[in-house]
Scaffold this active site. Structure first.
Site, short mmCIF file in Angstrom:
data_model
loop_
_atom_site.label_atom_id
_atom_site.label_comp_id
_atom_site.label_asym_id
_atom_site.label_seq_id
_atom_site.Cartn_x
_atom_site.Cartn_y
_atom_site.Cartn_z
N LYS A 52 12.31 -5.42 -17.60
CA LYS A 52 11.11 -5.30 -18.43
C LYS A 52 11.23 -6.05 -19.75
CE LYS A 52 9.77 -0.93 -16.30
NZ LYS A 52 9.86 0.54 -16.36
N LYS A 56 7.99 -6.29 -11.01
CA LYS A 56 8.94 -6.80 -12.01
C LYS A 56 9.84 -7.90 -11.46
CE LYS A 56 10.80 -2.75 -12.64
NZ LYS A 56 9.93 -1.89 -11.84
N VAL A 109 5.21 -3.74 -17.08
CA VAL A 109 6.00 -3.10 -18.15
C VAL A 109 5.21 -1.94 -18.73
CG1 VAL A 109 7.19 -3.42 -20.35
CG2 VAL A 109 7.04 -5.33 -18.74
N GLY A 117 11.29 14.55 -8.45
CA GLY A 117 10.65 13.28 -8.09
C GLY A 117 10.55 12.31 -9.25
N THR A 169 3.86 -4.84 -3.97
CA THR A 169 4.96 -4.48 -3.07
C THR A 169 6.14 -4.00 -3.93
OG1 THR A 169 5.77 -6.76 -3.08
CG2 THR A 169 4.25 -6.14 -1.30
N ALA A 192 2.76 3.97 -3.02
CA ALA A 192 2.21 4.90 -4.01
C ALA A 192 1.29 4.17 -5.00
CB ALA A 192 3.34 5.60 -4.76
N ILE A 193 1.71 3.02 -5.50
CA ILE A 193 0.89 2.30 -6.49
C ILE A 193 -0.35 1.72 -5.83
CG2 ILE A 193 0.79 0.34 -8.09
CD1 ILE A 193 3.76 0.87 -8.67
N PHE A 238 0.83 -1.21 0.00
CA PHE A 238 0.00 0.00 0.00
C PHE A 238 0.86 1.26 0.00
CE2 PHE A 238 -3.84 2.41 1.76
CZ PHE A 238 -4.57 2.24 0.60
#
EC number: 1.1.1.3
Length: 343
Positions: free
Chosen positions: A223, A123, A150, A205, A94, A10-11, A8
């Protein structure tokens, strides 16, 4: 559809925000998408009726941990939530670990063993043990989707596997890291040296505090391994990639390239079973010459010839866009199978 969010940051917060904002659209066009559990490194929040996602974001941002969610918070670990909480899908988001793939690898495998479908943006495990993960998903009869791993919002994997189905993908080339593309764009446009451009990217950032994986080409390498395995059916790991980063690129090199009608970009390439990541000369009028933080992928195919997709390769909401697409795919597949059983 009941969802567990594992991670939990930023994404994760971006996924929660998008699911909240799209709840009416989803309900009208598909069905009820409920987040029944959210976990982070210190604990979890669980509600079988669905958590209040805006409250969850507020709790995380004000206290630093989802375990402080009123009445529903606990110190229950992610792995136990995956095992014990009833849900259809685990969204594993995560932080990526390109050395071991953990803890994401364990989260994903445990989800499969507990008959939960998985959507991930991670990834690490995909670049290290893709074949093992795919085989485990098949063994347990669950779906495994990873469009967001990706290119962020760009539909790369699903475009190749679904929209371009029937085409043989002969090669893939692209810019798959927005940080390095931003740095090279600034160096080219303003004549900045590498260190100055990197410093500016950090201040904005765009670059991480530790940007090593980006600038050394490792993020792009991970990727292209995912693309090679998922789209072209290869069995590669990150160790199979020849990697060179952008730290040695100078404004003088970019200037000389421009004079000859080229620019320099960090390109990831899959061609004839060889995986390469390195700065390459790209014609100024090429579709691969995108600027700033944009990403681009070019497929060379036998039927459709060249197909190019350009978009935002990072960002919480952009990545959430790809995760939502995978969640909808799983939902509609489950529903279709259910309807077929009832006929």
């Amino acid at each position: 559809m009941k969802i567990i969010l594992v991670g939990f940051g930023a994404i994760g917060k971006g996924v929660a925000k998008v699911l909240h904002e799209k709840r009416d659209y989803l309900k009208k066009n598909y069905g009820d998408f409920k987040v029944v559990a959210i976990t982070d490194s210190s604990g979890s929040a669980i509600d079988e009726n669905g958590l209040d996602l805006i409250k969850a974001i507020e709790v995380k941002e004000t206290t630093g941990s989802i375990k402080n969610y009123p009445e529903k918070g606990s110190e229950m670990k992610s792995i136990d939530v995956i095992r014990e909480v009833e849900a259809d899908v685990v969204v594993e988001i995560t932080p990526s670990n390109l050395e071991t793939g953990e803890p994401a690898k364990t989260h994903i495998l445990e989800s499969f063993r507990n008959k939960k479908h998985v959507v991930t943006a991670n990834k690490g495990p995909l670049a290290l043990c893709y074949k093992e993960l795919v085989e485990e998903a098949k063994k347990h009869g669950v779906m495994f989707r990873h469009e967001a791993s990706v290119g962020g919002a760009m539909p790369i994997i699903n475009l190749a596997k679904e929209t371009l189905a029937g085409n043989e993908i002969l090669s893939i080339r692209g810019i798959l890291n927005g940080t390095t593309n931003y740095i090279l764009t600034k160096m080219e446009k303003e004549g900045l040296d590498f260190e100055t451009a990197l410093k500016e990217a950090k201040e904005l950032g765009i670059a991480e505090t530790d940007p090593t994986q980006d600038i050394e080409g490792l993020d792009t390498a991970a990727k292209i391994v995912i693309l090679a395995n998922s789209i072209m059916g290869l069995e590669k790991t990150i160790k199979d990639v020849k990697v060179k980063g952008i730290t040695k690129i100078t404004p003088e090199a970019l200037f000389l390239a421009n004079k000859r009608g080229y620019t320099i970009k960090l390109i990831g390439q899959i061609k004839e079973n060889h995986l390469i990541v390195e700065p390459m000369l790209v014609p100024i009028d090429s579709p691969l010459n995108v600027k700033g933080t944009l990403n681009v992928a070019m497929f060379e195919t036998d039927l459709a010839r060249e197909v190019v997709v350009v978009g935002r390769g990072a960002g919480p909401v952009e990545t959430a866009s790809a995760i939502l697409s995978d969640l909808i795919h799983i939902y509609t597949t489950i529903n279709t199978k259910q309807k077929m059983k009832n006929i």
